[in-house]
Design a protein around this motif. Sequence first.
Motif, PDB file in Angstrom:
ATOM      1  N   HIS A  61       0.826  -1.200   0.000  1.00 52.89           N
ATOM      2  CA  HIS A  61       0.000   0.000   0.000  1.00 52.89           C
ATOM      3  C   HIS A  61       0.867   1.260   0.000  1.00 52.89           C
ATOM      4  O   HIS A  61       0.634   2.192  -0.781  1.00 52.89           O
ATOM      5  CB  HIS A  61      -0.917   0.007   1.218  1.00 52.89           C
ATOM      6  CG  HIS A  61      -1.553   1.328   1.474  1.00 52.89           C
ATOM      7  ND1 HIS A  61      -2.466   1.902   0.619  1.00 52.89           N
ATOM      8  CD2 HIS A  61      -1.377   2.227   2.494  1.00 52.89           C
ATOM      9  CE1 HIS A  61      -2.841   3.083   1.093  1.00 52.89           C
ATOM     10  NE2 HIS A  61      -2.196   3.303   2.222  1.00 52.89           N
ATOM     11  N   GLN A  62       1.871   1.279   0.842  1.00 52.53           N
ATOM     12  CA  GLN A  62       2.745   2.449   0.913  1.00 52.53           C
ATOM     13  C   GLN A  62       3.564   2.616  -0.361  1.00 52.53           C
ATOM     14  O   GLN A  62       3.804   3.737  -0.817  1.00 52.53           O
ATOM     15  CB  GLN A  62       3.651   2.340   2.134  1.00 52.53           C
ATOM     16  CG  GLN A  62       2.887   2.429   3.450  1.00 52.53           C
ATOM     17  CD  GLN A  62       3.760   2.225   4.671  1.00 52.53           C
ATOM     18  OE1 GLN A  62       4.818   1.589   4.601  1.00 52.53           O
ATOM     19  NE2 GLN A  62       3.319   2.737   5.808  1.00 52.53           N
ATOM     20  N   ARG A  64       2.559   1.725  -3.355  1.00 57.52           N
ATOM     21  CA  ARG A  64       1.641   2.213  -4.384  1.00 57.52           C
ATOM     22  C   ARG A  64       1.324   3.700  -4.180  1.00 57.52           C
ATOM     23  O   ARG A  64       1.229   4.456  -5.142  1.00 57.52           O
ATOM     24  CB  ARG A  64       0.360   1.382  -4.376  1.00 57.52           C
ATOM     25  CG  ARG A  64       0.567  -0.017  -4.945  1.00 57.52           C
ATOM     26  CD  ARG A  64      -0.650  -0.890  -4.763  1.00 57.52           C
ATOM     27  NE  ARG A  64      -0.548  -2.101  -5.555  1.00 57.52           N
ATOM     28  CZ  ARG A  64      -1.442  -3.080  -5.551  1.00 57.52           C
ATOM     29  NH1 ARG A  64      -2.527  -2.984  -4.793  1.00 57.52           N
ATOM     30  NH2 ARG A  64      -1.274  -4.150  -6.307  1.00 57.52           N
ATOM     31  N   GLU A  65       1.163   4.098  -2.935  1.00 54.18           N
ATOM     32  CA  GLU A  65       0.962   5.517  -2.666  1.00 54.18           C
ATOM     33  C   GLU A  65       2.149   6.338  -3.158  1.00 54.18           C
ATOM     34  O   GLU A  65       1.980   7.397  -3.780  1.00 54.18           O
ATOM     35  CB  GLU A  65       0.778   5.749  -1.164  1.00 54.18           C
ATOM     36  CG  GLU A  65      -0.586   5.414  -0.624  1.00 54.18           C
ATOM     37  CD  GLU A  65      -0.724   5.774   0.834  1.00 54.18           C
ATOM     38  OE1 GLU A  65      -1.833   6.162   1.251  1.00 54.18           O
ATOM     39  OE2 GLU A  65       0.287   5.679   1.573  1.00 54.18           O
ATOM     40  N   LEU A  68       2.210   6.472  -7.073  1.00 52.78           N
ATOM     41  CA  LEU A  68       1.248   7.427  -7.612  1.00 52.78           C
ATOM     42  C   LEU A  68       1.737   8.857  -7.390  1.00 52.78           C
ATOM     43  O   LEU A  68       1.646   9.699  -8.293  1.00 52.78           O
ATOM     44  CB  LEU A  68      -0.120   7.231  -6.956  1.00 52.78           C
ATOM     45  CG  LEU A  68      -1.218   8.228  -7.371  1.00 52.78           C
ATOM     46  CD1 LEU A  68      -1.424   8.225  -8.883  1.00 52.78           C
ATOM     47  CD2 LEU A  68      -2.522   7.906  -6.642  1.00 52.78           C
ATOM     48  N   HIS A  69       2.293   9.122  -6.227  1.00 48.18           N
ATOM     49  CA  HIS A  69       2.816  10.453  -5.944  1.00 48.18           C
ATOM     50  C   HIS A  69       3.982  10.777  -6.869  1.00 48.18           C
ATOM     51  O   HIS A  69       4.091  11.897  -7.380  1.00 48.18           O
ATOM     52  CB  HIS A  69       3.252  10.546  -4.484  1.00 48.18           C
ATOM     53  CG  HIS A  69       3.758  11.901  -4.087  1.00 48.18           C
ATOM     54  ND1 HIS A  69       2.957  13.015  -4.055  1.00 48.18           N
ATOM     55  CD2 HIS A  69       5.003  12.321  -3.739  1.00 48.18           C
ATOM     56  CE1 HIS A  69       3.672  14.065  -3.690  1.00 48.18           C
ATOM     57  NE2 HIS A  69       4.916  13.676  -3.493  1.00 48.18           N
ATOM     58  N   LEU A  83       3.110  14.474  -0.363  1.00 44.87           N
ATOM     59  CA  LEU A  83       2.567  13.116  -0.290  1.00 44.87           C
ATOM     60  C   LEU A  83       1.632  12.979   0.915  1.00 44.87           C
ATOM     61  O   LEU A  83       2.009  13.251   2.056  1.00 44.87           O
ATOM     62  CB  LEU A  83       3.707  12.096  -0.170  1.00 44.87           C
ATOM     63  CG  LEU A  83       3.312  10.638   0.086  1.00 44.87           C
ATOM     64  CD1 LEU A  83       2.412  10.125  -1.024  1.00 44.87           C
ATOM     65  CD2 LEU A  83       4.558   9.759   0.216  1.00 44.87           C
ATOM     66  N   ARG A  85      -0.743  10.253   2.932  1.00 44.31           N
ATOM     67  CA  ARG A  85      -0.916   8.806   3.068  1.00 44.31           C
ATOM     68  C   ARG A  85      -2.225   8.458   3.757  1.00 44.31           C
ATOM     69  O   ARG A  85      -2.706   9.183   4.631  1.00 44.31           O
ATOM     70  CB  ARG A  85       0.257   8.209   3.860  1.00 44.31           C
ATOM     71  CG  ARG A  85       1.580   8.223   3.105  1.00 44.31           C
ATOM     72  CD  ARG A  85       2.587   7.304   3.754  1.00 44.31           C
ATOM     73  NE  ARG A  85       3.870   7.272   3.077  1.00 44.31           N
ATOM     74  CZ  ARG A  85       4.143   6.529   2.010  1.00 44.31           C
ATOM     75  NH1 ARG A  85       3.195   5.762   1.496  1.00 44.31           N
ATOM     76  NH2 ARG A  85       5.347   6.537   1.460  1.00 44.31           N
ATOM     77  N   ARG A  86      -2.780   7.332   3.352  1.00 45.78           N
ATOM     78  CA  ARG A  86      -3.986   6.794   3.971  1.00 45.78           C
ATOM     79  C   ARG A  86      -3.578   5.939   5.165  1.00 45.78           C
ATOM     80  O   ARG A  86      -2.486   5.373   5.200  1.00 45.78           O
ATOM     81  CB  ARG A  86      -4.730   5.947   2.934  1.00 45.78           C
ATOM     82  CG  ARG A  86      -6.026   5.319   3.403  1.00 45.78           C
ATOM     83  CD  ARG A  86      -6.589   4.450   2.281  1.00 45.78           C
ATOM     84  NE  ARG A  86      -7.726   3.651   2.713  1.00 45.78           N
ATOM     85  CZ  ARG A  86      -8.249   2.659   2.003  1.00 45.78           C
ATOM     86  NH1 ARG A  86      -7.708   2.346   0.815  1.00 45.78           N
ATOM     87  NH2 ARG A  86      -9.280   1.971   2.454  1.00 45.78           N
ATOM     88  N   VAL A  91      -6.410   0.116   5.363  1.00 42.29           N
ATOM     89  CA  VAL A  91      -6.097  -0.675   4.176  1.00 42.29           C
ATOM     90  C   VAL A  91      -6.028  -2.153   4.528  1.00 42.29           C
ATOM     91  O   VAL A  91      -6.551  -3.009   3.812  1.00 42.29           O
ATOM     92  CB  VAL A  91      -4.760  -0.210   3.563  1.00 42.29           C
ATOM     93  CG1 VAL A  91      -4.376  -1.086   2.382  1.00 42.29           C
ATOM     94  CG2 VAL A  91      -4.848   1.245   3.140  1.00 42.29           C
ATOM     95  N   SER A 287      -6.505   5.335 -10.484  1.00 41.89           N
ATOM     96  CA  SER A 287      -6.431   6.696  -9.953  1.00 41.89           C
ATOM     97  C   SER A 287      -5.968   7.639 -11.051  1.00 41.89           C
ATOM     98  O   SER A 287      -5.141   7.268 -11.897  1.00 41.89           O
ATOM     99  CB  SER A 287      -5.443   6.770  -8.779  1.00 41.89           C
ATOM    100  OG  SER A 287      -5.822   5.896  -7.734  1.00 41.89           O
TER     101      SER A 287
END
Length: 358
Positions: A61-62, A64-65, A68-69, A83, A85-86, A91, A287
């Motif tokens: 997850h991190q 992929r974040e 994308l950033h 950046l 983060r969720r 997740v 996204s």
Amino acid sequence: MVQLSQALTTVLLATSVVAHPGGNTNREILRRQAHLDHPNRRSVQSCKRNLVESGWVREQHQRREARLHELRVAAGFAKEHELVRRDPAEVEETYGVEAACTLDPESTEGPYWVVGELIRQDLLTGETGAITHLDVNIIDTSSCMPVTDAYVEMWGSNATGVYTGVMAKGNGDGSDTAVKTNALRGLQPTGANGTATFITVIPGHYVGRTNHLHTIIHHGAKLLPNNTIQGGTISHVGQFYIEQDFMGQVEKTSPYNTNKQAITTNAADALFNMAKQGDDDPIMKISLIGKTIEDGLYATIDVGVNPKAKQTPQPVNMWTSDGGIPVPDSPWAGYPDSCKYCGSKPPRKEKKDVLAEE
């Protein structure tokens, strides 16, 4: 769920919906049903606890974040320090809901699979459309570990619904204009985290099918000097889809809006409906990189496989320096008028392959 899928299978078989122009989905529906009914079938969801406890879900997850950033920064839509983060715990709680899985073939290779494609990340080769940076994670559902030594093969139609490397009635205008290019086709190895990365486009629609990408997962293949692979086994034959409302927005952009072929929605696509059975979700998570579709997309999907499963998809062509050339005795030869796979019943020799597992 099995009872529901069997009922759906009966309905879909009765409708005899075409898989590709002139084709029939009955064979593919039966193979998918065999997959759903397999007593040893496991999904990514069944590995959720292992993947969460090992830290893999949080790490991916991190990553992929961050990816994308990175794409947004490179395109000028974000600053490096921006950046956001969720919450990883959120997740981890929802992980496994959106993940394709397979033990037996999830779908069909279709009549346009071309072997001998190059290992490359950028598949565009001049094609335009909704440019998509796609990450595919491969997970071994028997060990609940990422698959780090596989090759992921990817191909799809271009923005106007035409496949390269082949010439067939119903593939565009049926001419040989696309047979000389290998655009939107290629392979990538999985890395240490089980991820293969591509740059492609959201595929266009064509008669009888909703928009979809094809994938095949190779194990134990040998890398050749000409940057292709040979040998090994295939554990998974699948297709990825796009959420319908978002696809509708893509279809409004150029050059998708020049495609005059009849549109088939996800809801009307027999193979999509079968792919959604058994708690599977073959829809890519997409996204926006910028403010619009034209600014580019980032897509991800997790695919569960059993590396010991052995499938035998059949190519129609082989890629060479002269373009796609016919594979001798291919059951897809002559598609859609005279091929062995065009009818509603699978070839006799395929029966053992449906449940093949070692």
